[in-house]
Design a protein around this motif. Structure first.
Motif, PDB file in Angstrom:
ATOM      1  N   GLY A   1     -34.569 -81.693  58.255  1.00 53.71           N
ATOM      2  CA  GLY A   1     -34.403 -82.961  57.584  1.00 53.71           C
ATOM      3  C   GLY A   1     -34.591 -84.167  58.496  1.00 53.71           C
ATOM      4  N   VAL A   2     -33.584 -85.047  58.515  1.00 55.73           N
ATOM      5  CA  VAL A   2     -33.695 -86.314  59.257  1.00 55.73           C
ATOM      6  C   VAL A   2     -33.695 -86.112  60.770  1.00 55.73           C
ATOM      7  N   TRP A   3     -33.350 -84.933  61.238  1.00 55.97           N
ATOM      8  CA  TRP A   3     -33.394 -84.678  62.686  1.00 55.97           C
ATOM      9  C   TRP A   3     -34.817 -84.552  63.212  1.00 55.97           C
ATOM     10  N   GLU A   4     -35.740 -84.190  62.358  1.00 53.87           N
ATOM     11  CA  GLU A   4     -37.088 -83.851  62.825  1.00 53.87           C
ATOM     12  C   GLU A   4     -37.778 -85.062  63.441  1.00 53.87           C
ATOM     13  N   GLY A   5     -38.310 -84.853  64.629  1.00 55.62           N
ATOM     14  CA  GLY A   5     -38.968 -85.919  65.374  1.00 55.62           C
ATOM     15  C   GLY A   5     -38.035 -86.682  66.293  1.00 55.62           C
ATOM     16  N   LYS A   6     -36.738 -86.428  66.168  1.00 60.01           N
ATOM     17  CA  LYS A   6     -35.767 -87.077  67.054  1.00 60.01           C
ATOM     18  C   LYS A   6     -35.484 -86.195  68.260  1.00 60.01           C
TER      19      LYS A   6
ATOM     20  N   VAL B   1     -30.008 -86.970  68.480  1.00 62.36           N
ATOM     21  CA  VAL B   1     -29.317 -86.244  67.420  1.00 62.36           C
ATOM     22  C   VAL B   1     -27.853 -86.023  67.791  1.00 62.36           C
ATOM     23  N   ARG B   2     -27.610 -85.666  69.051  1.00 55.76           N
ATOM     24  CA  ARG B   2     -26.242 -85.443  69.514  1.00 55.76           C
ATOM     25  C   ARG B   2     -25.384 -86.696  69.348  1.00 55.76           C
ATOM     26  N   GLU B   3     -26.001 -87.851  69.602  1.00 55.00           N
ATOM     27  CA  GLU B   3     -25.273 -89.113  69.495  1.00 55.00           C
ATOM     28  C   GLU B   3     -25.033 -89.518  68.048  1.00 55.00           C
ATOM     29  N   LEU B   4     -26.045 -89.331  67.190  1.00 57.62           N
ATOM     30  CA  LEU B   4     -25.950 -89.774  65.798  1.00 57.62           C
ATOM     31  C   LEU B   4     -25.184 -88.802  64.900  1.00 57.62           C
ATOM     32  N   TYR B   5     -25.259 -87.518  65.216  1.00 57.91           N
ATOM     33  CA  TYR B   5     -24.652 -86.479  64.369  1.00 57.91           C
ATOM     34  C   TYR B   5     -23.852 -85.504  65.237  1.00 57.91           C
ATOM     35  N   PRO B   6     -22.802 -85.972  65.900  1.00 56.76           N
ATOM     36  CA  PRO B   6     -22.108 -85.124  66.883  1.00 56.76           C
ATOM     37  C   PRO B   6     -21.526 -83.843  66.292  1.00 56.76           C
ATOM     38  N   MET B   7     -20.915 -83.916  65.112  1.00 56.81           N
ATOM     39  CA  MET B   7     -20.307 -82.725  64.523  1.00 56.81           C
ATOM     40  C   MET B   7     -21.367 -81.709  64.106  1.00 56.81           C
ATOM     41  N   GLU B   8     -22.403 -82.197  63.433  1.00 61.22           N
ATOM     42  CA  GLU B   8     -23.469 -81.290  62.980  1.00 61.22           C
ATOM     43  C   GLU B   8     -24.206 -80.683  64.167  1.00 61.22           C
TER      44      GLU B   8
END
Length: 212
Positions: free
Chosen positions: A89-94, A99-106
């Motif tokens: 999903g929205v992680w692709e290309g990041k 990703v670790r910073e924006l979505y730490p739990m996931e």
């Protein structure tokens, strides 16, 4: 008649996004020069094997890897969406750091508790497991006694090897690491019992692995 089915599971060669530590998922990036070499080394190591069928994820990085491994072997490559990487999903290309910073739990769940990984717009690990396992079962049933090569992605390789190893989903990231163009080999006997011969093997590498 050979009653043993031989399965080779391969991760695609190193890509540009692997080097940049970007999440690929259903998106794509080209193989690096080193990734092309990795695929060539693997193809050379399998040259004396009688490969009957080649399946590939429909992602270009996997298809390209399959073409290089095939070389001059006259076997068609069959593309399968079921062997594509997990949709992120929205992680692709990041980048992983982003990703670790924006979505730490996931992000933590993705690597440390895959059973709990749940991201809006993405697949779960179990979603991927079901689609890949069912396609694999279909292929094995249709081609008993054949030697089958499947070129796919890290998560799919990990999940399918966990299937043969009876490894729980929460433990799929435990070693071995699945390097680009690494090789797994499973022998499936007539009674459907399976034996893992290789898991994440890189003995065909002619240079020490770099990034990715």
């Amino acid at each position: 008649m050979n009653n043993k089915t031989i399965l080779y599971l391969v991760r695609h060669g190193q890509t540009e996004w692997n080097v940049l530590h970007k999440m690929q998922g259903h998106q794509d990036s080209p193989l690096t020069d080193y990734g092309v070499e990795q695929a060539k080394w693997l193809g050379d190591s399998l040259r004396n094997e009688s490969i009957d069928l080649i399946y590939s994820s429909s992602s270009l990085r996997a298809r390209r890897t399959a073409e290089i491994i095939r070389g001059e072997l006259e076997v068609n490559i069959i593309e399968c969406d079921e062997f594509r990487e997990i949709n992120l999903g929205v992680w692709e290309g990041k980048s992983q750091s982003e990703v670790r910073e924006l979505y730490p739990m996931e992000f933590d769940n993705f690597w440390n508790d895959p059973e709990k990984f749940d991201l809006i717009g993405s697949e779960t690990f179990n979603d991927v497991f079901i689609r890949a396992r069912e396609k694999l079962r279909e292929i094995i049933t249709a081609h008993k006694g054949k030697t089958i090569l499947i070129v796919t992605h890290t998560v799919v390789v990990k999940l399918l090897m966990a299937y043969f190893d009876n490894r729980r989903l929460k433990n799929i990231w435990k070693p071995p690491f699945i390097h680009p163009a690494s090789l797994c080999k499973v022998v499936i006997n007539e009674d459907d019992n399976s034996e893992i011969i290789l898991n994440g093997d890189i003995s065909h590498y002619k240079e020490i692995p770099t990034e990715g």
